[in-house]
Design an enzyme around this catalytic site. Structure first.
Site, PDB file in Angstrom:
ATOM      1  N   GLY A 124     -21.914  -8.346 128.200  1.00 32.22           N
ATOM      2  CA  GLY A 124     -22.113  -8.347 126.766  1.00 32.22           C
ATOM      3  C   GLY A 124     -21.960  -9.724 126.158  1.00 32.22           C
ATOM      4  O   GLY A 124     -22.405 -10.736 126.713  1.00 32.22           O
ATOM      5  N   SER A 208     -25.013  -8.319 134.515  1.00 32.08           N
ATOM      6  CA  SER A 208     -25.506  -8.483 133.152  1.00 32.08           C
ATOM      7  C   SER A 208     -25.199  -9.905 132.673  1.00 32.08           C
ATOM      8  O   SER A 208     -25.574 -10.869 133.349  1.00 32.08           O
ATOM      9  CB  SER A 208     -24.886  -7.423 132.242  1.00 32.08           C
ATOM     10  OG  SER A 208     -25.457  -7.449 130.958  1.00 32.08           O
ATOM     11  N   ASP A 286     -44.041   8.674 144.055  1.00 29.23           N
ATOM     12  CA  ASP A 286     -42.978   9.082 144.967  1.00 29.23           C
ATOM     13  C   ASP A 286     -43.362   8.920 146.431  1.00 29.23           C
ATOM     14  O   ASP A 286     -42.629   8.335 147.235  1.00 29.23           O
ATOM     15  CB  ASP A 286     -42.616  10.550 144.668  1.00 29.23           C
ATOM     16  CG  ASP A 286     -41.384  11.027 145.413  1.00 29.23           C
ATOM     17  OD1 ASP A 286     -40.838  10.257 146.229  1.00 29.23           O
ATOM     18  OD2 ASP A 286     -40.963  12.176 145.183  1.00 29.23           O
ATOM     19  N   ASP A 289     -43.912   5.591 149.583  1.00 31.34           N
ATOM     20  CA  ASP A 289     -43.031   5.037 150.623  1.00 31.34           C
ATOM     21  C   ASP A 289     -42.920   5.957 151.827  1.00 31.34           C
ATOM     22  O   ASP A 289     -42.106   5.729 152.717  1.00 31.34           O
ATOM     23  CB  ASP A 289     -41.639   4.760 150.044  1.00 31.34           C
ATOM     24  CG  ASP A 289     -41.022   5.990 149.382  1.00 31.34           C
ATOM     25  OD1 ASP A 289     -41.401   7.114 149.735  1.00 31.34           O
ATOM     26  OD2 ASP A 289     -40.159   5.823 148.499  1.00 31.34           O
ATOM     27  N   ASP A 293     -39.215  12.393 147.816  1.00 35.43           N
ATOM     28  CA  ASP A 293     -37.769  12.576 147.680  1.00 35.43           C
ATOM     29  C   ASP A 293     -37.263  12.296 146.267  1.00 35.43           C
ATOM     30  O   ASP A 293     -36.055  12.183 146.036  1.00 35.43           O
ATOM     31  CB  ASP A 293     -37.032  11.666 148.665  1.00 35.43           C
ATOM     32  CG  ASP A 293     -37.392  10.181 148.486  1.00 35.43           C
ATOM     33  OD1 ASP A 293     -38.243   9.869 147.632  1.00 35.43           O
ATOM     34  OD2 ASP A 293     -36.837   9.339 149.207  1.00 35.43           O
ATOM     35  N   ASP A 464     -33.837  -1.063 134.795  1.00 40.60           N
ATOM     36  CA  ASP A 464     -33.063  -1.785 133.789  1.00 40.60           C
ATOM     37  C   ASP A 464     -33.922  -1.953 132.538  1.00 40.60           C
ATOM     38  O   ASP A 464     -35.032  -2.471 132.606  1.00 40.60           O
ATOM     39  CB  ASP A 464     -32.661  -3.155 134.351  1.00 40.60           C
ATOM     40  CG  ASP A 464     -31.630  -3.879 133.498  1.00 40.60           C
ATOM     41  OD1 ASP A 464     -31.630  -3.709 132.266  1.00 40.60           O
ATOM     42  OD2 ASP A 464     -30.816  -4.624 134.076  1.00 40.60           O
ATOM     43  N   HIS A 498     -29.258  -0.371 133.928  1.00 40.00           N
ATOM     44  CA  HIS A 498     -28.615  -1.672 133.742  1.00 40.00           C
ATOM     45  C   HIS A 498     -27.257  -1.689 134.439  1.00 40.00           C
ATOM     46  O   HIS A 498     -26.279  -1.120 133.934  1.00 40.00           O
ATOM     47  CB  HIS A 498     -28.461  -1.966 132.260  1.00 40.00           C
ATOM     48  CG  HIS A 498     -27.922  -3.324 131.969  1.00 40.00           C
ATOM     49  ND1 HIS A 498     -28.562  -4.476 132.379  1.00 40.00           N
ATOM     50  CD2 HIS A 498     -26.788  -3.738 131.334  1.00 40.00           C
ATOM     51  CE1 HIS A 498     -27.866  -5.528 132.001  1.00 40.00           C
ATOM     52  NE2 HIS A 498     -26.771  -5.110 131.368  1.00 40.00           N
TER      53      HIS A 498
END
Length: 580
Positions: A124, A208, A286, A289, A293, A464, A498
């Site tokens: 922050g 962050s 999905d 890959d 899942d 994020d 995040h």
């Protein structure tokens, strides 16, 4: 320019170190291998450290006490007995706003020390001295203190939970980078006085804004740190804040009620509508890959495959949670692409479509004030509160008038072009721009860290909502070009928001691999991460889908590798996947 009396000496030392490395051929040769740290014990009384550390320059020790084993726990694990030392540095009265400032800090010194120092970067706008435990990844089950490090935490030069400190020019500089310059030599000397020797190896870790602090340490103060662990590094924090305000302005256009608070803004895209978008991304991406899942591992392939216009139903009538209106799609497309100035210049970075956009909630508890979590927190709450305060009071030159400043009005009415220009500006007492004091200088050029044997590991949640994983990817590609790959690793965490949360395996320890790389030459590969389902000792992640195993695991792969299913084995186990 820096005003700390420590700075000229430190810059001279950095220049000397750089000259020596160049003379030794450090620029193109393999970096040197640093020796492993050796431990020591503290056998005295913790209370005695208040006197023993009294000689530290520009420092006042306010408390030294013993913390018994088990008083502090991490992920259910008892932290061993240690000393807690609190204090403050460079206390002063501001000639600008009349407030009292100091760099507040806490150090935790294990009785059984492993010979290592970790500087904990906090998030922050700082302003609080958090527990110096050295937390790691998601809801951790271990941390630096638990592993035997001496750990430092600070408020970065100001106290309180607001951005009002931005009125004082020196407080801005301390927050940006100078607090680290002042704290580091003090902490190392305190360790030497306590144990009879200084730290053999020094590390910096945070997520962050703490990740930003880590990037700053890796560039400005590379001679002081051997390893840096940076999570979701907001190294372009002022840009991200202005972009978030621009995003709020866009959301305002599709809110169903006039925006007077965070909940009003959250009507732009409701929790149900955000989850609809996330579900559609997963449905499209999905299996890319090799496993169906509920997780999107192949981030790049997903961006090429998913089309917001086509893959999410468009409302033909009223919004009911099963579709998005054309106006909503236009707003979301601009936000994911990255908000721009009136000239079309992108302010910050684009964001990838991922399965975690539905993470978190916006609401009003009975009898309470508006609250938000996860993606909703960053998109609708922080944008018109903390980011508005930071942009107006810390990142602008000159700052707004504190007496009349209204964050909501500022966020929703101030010209975005003017805000974008202000973070690069200087004015009178504010002689260093926000993009100078907040960002690491030449962030992709890390020869100083690399050439002395230092390493950096970076991780970032793909979902994020405030600092973009795309921005970190751009940084990493630049590092590979400008400095090299043999000292840096970058890990994307699919689904994670995040620093933690989201439909993700967000519990992991990257500090141990970093130490092994720095001190043993063991370059990290895949890092095993786990979900935090019911009963997890590090705390339960409320964003986990109901169908996942509580302890689902996945390999986090070094960029650009992707975790792909081997074709056999449980979809709940990391061992069924390989980095390719």
């Amino acid at each position: 320019m820096p005003t700390s009396s420590l700075q000229p000496v430190r810059l001279g030392a950095l220049a000397a170190a750089t000259t020596l490395l160049v003379a030794c051929g450090g620029g193109g040769d393999a970096p040197p291998q640093l020796a492993a740290a050796t431990g020591a014990s503290f056998t005295g009384a913790c209370a005695g450290l208040q006197t023993a550390l009294a000689s530290l320059p520009n420092t006042q020790i306010t408390l030294a006490e013993t913390i018994a084993e088990g008083t502090l726990k991490q992920g259910g694990n008892a932290v061993a007995e240690h000393c807690r030392v609190t204090g403050k540095m460079h206390e002063r009265t501001s000639p600008v706003d009349g407030a009292t400032y100091a760099i507040g800090f806490e150090m935790r010194l294990p009785k059984a020390w492993n010979g290592r120092f970790l500087h904990q970067g906090n998030g922050g706008t700082d302003g609080a001295v958090l527990t110096a435990a050295g937390a790691l990844g998601g809801g951790p089950v271990t941390g630096a203190l638990h592993q035997g490090f001496a750990v430092l935490s600070s408020d970065a030069g100001h106290s309180g939970g607001t951005a009002a400190f931005g009125i004082d020019p020196q407080a801005r500089l301390d927050y940006g980078y100078q607090a680290v310059a002042k704290l580091t030599p003090m902490a190392k000397e305190a360790i030497k006085l306590a144990y009879g020797k200084g730290p053999d190896r020094s590390y910096f870790a945070g997520c962050s804004n703490g990740g930003r602090h880590g990037m700053v340490a890796a560039t400005r103060y590379y001679a002081d740190y051997d390893g840096v662990l940076a999570g979701a590094p907001g190294y372009n924090l002022p840009k991200a804040a202005v972009a978030n305000l621009a995003g709020a302005r866009l959301y305002q256009t599709v809110a169903t009620t006039p925006v007077t608070n965070q909940i009003d803004l959250a009507t732009a895209v409701t929790d149900t509508e955000r989850q609809l978008l996330a579900n559609r991304v997963v449905a499209k991406c999905d299996a890319l890959d090799g496993a169906t899942d509920g997780m999107v591992q192949d981030v790049a392939a997903c961006q090429a495959s998913f089309k917001l216009a086509d893959d999410v139903p468009t409302c033909s009538g009223a919004r009911d949670g099963s579709c998005l209106s054309s106006a909503q799609k236009s707003v979301l497309s601009q936000i994911f692409s990255g908000p721009t100035t009136s000239k079309g210049d992108r302010i910050y970075a684009s964001f990838p479509y991922d399965g975690g956009f539905g993470g978190g909630r916006a609401g009003v508890p009975t009898g309470g004030s508006p609250v938000g979590s996860g993606v909703a927190l960053w998109e609708f709450f922080i944008s018109i509160s903390r980011d508005a305060e930071a942009t107006g009071l810390i990142f602008g030159a000159p700052p707004q008038n504190l007496a009349t400043f209204n964050p909501l009005s500022f966020a929703l009415t101030t010209d975005i072009d003017a805000l974008n220009a202000s973070m690069f500006a200087t004015s009178g007492l504010y002689s260093e721009s926000a993009m100078s004091f907040m960002t690491p200088p030449k962030p992709t050029q890390m020869h100083g860290l690399r050439n002395r044997g230092g390493k950096i590991m970076v991780y970032h949640g793909v979902s994020d909502a405030i600092f973009s994983v795309n921005d970190t990817e751009t940084w990493f590609k630049g590092v590979q070009t400008d400095t090299g790959y043999d000292f840096a690793r970058f890990y994307r965490v699919p689904g994670m928001g995040h620093c933690s949360g989201g439909p993700a395996t967000d519990q992991f320890d990257m500090l141990t691999p970093l130490v092994n790389w720095v001190e043993k030459g063991q370059a990290p590969a895949a890092i095993t991460a786990s979900a935090r389902g019911a009963g997890n000792a590090g705390g339960v992640n409320s964003d986990l889908p109901a169908g996942w195993a509580a302890d689902r695991s996945r390999p986090l792969c070094p960029y650009p590798q992707v975790a792909r299913y081997k074709g056999t084995g449980s979809l709940e186990l990391a061992s069924s996947f390989s980095c390719q």
